[in-house]
Design a protein around this motif. Structure first.
Motif, PDB file in Angstrom:
ATOM      1  N   THR A 182      31.315  64.063  65.347  1.00 22.29           N
ATOM      2  CA  THR A 182      31.556  65.184  66.245  1.00 22.29           C
ATOM      3  C   THR A 182      30.732  66.382  65.803  1.00 22.29           C
ATOM      4  OG1 THR A 182      33.808  64.446  66.713  1.00 22.29           O
ATOM      5  CG2 THR A 182      33.295  66.743  67.199  1.00 22.29           C
ATOM      6  N   LEU A 183      29.911  66.891  66.701  1.00 26.19           N
ATOM      7  CA  LEU A 183      29.150  68.110  66.463  1.00 26.19           C
ATOM      8  C   LEU A 183      29.885  69.263  67.135  1.00 26.19           C
ATOM      9  CD1 LEU A 183      25.544  66.870  67.344  1.00 26.19           C
ATOM     10  CD2 LEU A 183      26.562  67.120  65.080  1.00 26.19           C
ATOM     11  N   THR A 184      30.242  70.255  66.366  1.00 27.12           N
ATOM     12  CA  THR A 184      30.757  71.500  66.921  1.00 27.12           C
ATOM     13  C   THR A 184      29.618  72.491  66.796  1.00 27.12           C
ATOM     14  OG1 THR A 184      32.968  70.951  66.163  1.00 27.12           O
ATOM     15  CG2 THR A 184      32.566  73.242  66.751  1.00 27.12           C
ATOM     16  N   TYR A 185      29.305  73.197  67.863  1.00 27.14           N
ATOM     17  CA  TYR A 185      28.099  74.016  67.823  1.00 27.14           C
ATOM     18  C   TYR A 185      28.259  75.325  68.571  1.00 27.14           C
ATOM     19  CZ  TYR A 185      27.382  72.584  72.634  1.00 27.14           C
ATOM     20  OH  TYR A 185      27.536  72.384  73.984  1.00 27.14           O
ATOM     21  N   TYR A 186      27.423  76.256  68.211  1.00 25.07           N
ATOM     22  CA  TYR A 186      27.153  77.469  68.972  1.00 25.07           C
ATOM     23  C   TYR A 186      25.640  77.571  69.037  1.00 25.07           C
ATOM     24  CZ  TYR A 186      26.383  82.243  70.342  1.00 25.07           C
ATOM     25  OH  TYR A 186      25.931  83.345  71.007  1.00 25.07           O
ATOM     26  N   MET A 187      25.112  77.781  70.223  1.00 33.48           N
ATOM     27  CA  MET A 187      23.667  77.942  70.396  1.00 33.48           C
ATOM     28  C   MET A 187      23.411  79.160  71.253  1.00 33.48           C
ATOM     29  SD  MET A 187      22.308  74.161  71.278  1.00 33.48           S
ATOM     30  CE  MET A 187      22.688  72.770  70.268  1.00 33.48           C
ATOM     31  N   ASP A 188      22.376  79.884  70.922  1.00 29.96           N
ATOM     32  CA  ASP A 188      21.909  80.916  71.837  1.00 29.96           C
ATOM     33  C   ASP A 188      20.395  80.883  71.872  1.00 29.96           C
ATOM     34  OD1 ASP A 188      20.709  83.053  70.054  1.00 29.96           O
ATOM     35  OD2 ASP A 188      22.746  83.072  69.266  1.00 29.96           O
ATOM     36  N   LEU A 189      19.869  81.311  72.984  1.00 24.45           N
ATOM     37  CA  LEU A 189      18.433  81.297  73.201  1.00 24.45           C
ATOM     38  C   LEU A 189      18.017  82.676  73.678  1.00 24.45           C
ATOM     39  CD1 LEU A 189      16.208  78.760  74.934  1.00 24.45           C
ATOM     40  CD2 LEU A 189      16.426  80.995  75.971  1.00 24.45           C
ATOM     41  N   THR A 190      16.946  83.168  73.126  1.00 22.94           N
ATOM     42  CA  THR A 190      16.324  84.390  73.597  1.00 22.94           C
ATOM     43  C   THR A 190      14.902  84.046  73.999  1.00 22.94           C
ATOM     44  OG1 THR A 190      17.651  85.708  72.089  1.00 22.94           O
ATOM     45  CG2 THR A 190      15.697  86.765  73.015  1.00 22.94           C
TER      46      THR A 190
END
Length: 158
Positions: free
Chosen positions: A69-77
């Protein structure tokens, strides 16, 4: 436990829209362990998409073996040359994360972006495997470049 860093030493260009794993931005993990991971992937898209358009873009995926299980937060600018800055953010979980964040720039211009990744990999009860970052341009024949200095770091938590 200390962070282990994986760093791109040179730019890498792809012009095929077939998703393929980055040879540098990946790490092997042991069975029955939990890891933390973080990274920043800097990219250049030669023709980023316009809102509602399909003129390029940067597609990427983060994946691990079944049972993980991957728990993630991603943001892109993203910064289109001659245009404003656009940002997106998302969090969630699962064994595979696939993103096509191409339609955020309201400009028909070259653009640079950075994907920030932060999360955990829970492999308790699973088998050993590899966490992999894969990427490609949205359209065939349109260049996407992951820039030197992009990195993925990980450490054993438990």
């Amino acid at each position: 436990t200390t962070w282990v860093g994986l760093y791109k030493s040179a730019d890498e260009t792809k012009s095929s829209n077939t998703m393929s794993t980055d040879a540098t931005l990946r790490f092997a993990f042991a069975a029955n362990k939990i890891y933390a991971y973080q990274g920043a992937i800097k990219y250049y898209a030669s023709t980023p998409a316009r809102m509602g358009g399909s003129k390029g873009g940067f597609n990427f995926a983060l994946s691990a073996s079944t049972g993980t299980t991957l728990t993630y937060y991603m943001d892109l600018t993203e910064q289109a040359l001659g245009a404003g800055v656009a940002t997106l953010a998302e969090s969630g979980g699962g064994a595979t994360v696939v993103k096509n964040w191409n339609a955020i720039t309201n400009a028909d211009a070259d653009g640079y972006g950075t994907v920030h990744i932060d999360g955990t990999l829970d492999n308790t009860g699973g088998v050993a495997g590899t966490l992999q970052f894969a990427w490609c341009p949205e359209d065939n024949g349109v260049n996407a470049i992951v820039k030197a200095g992009s990195y993925l770091e990980y450490k054993l938590v438990n």
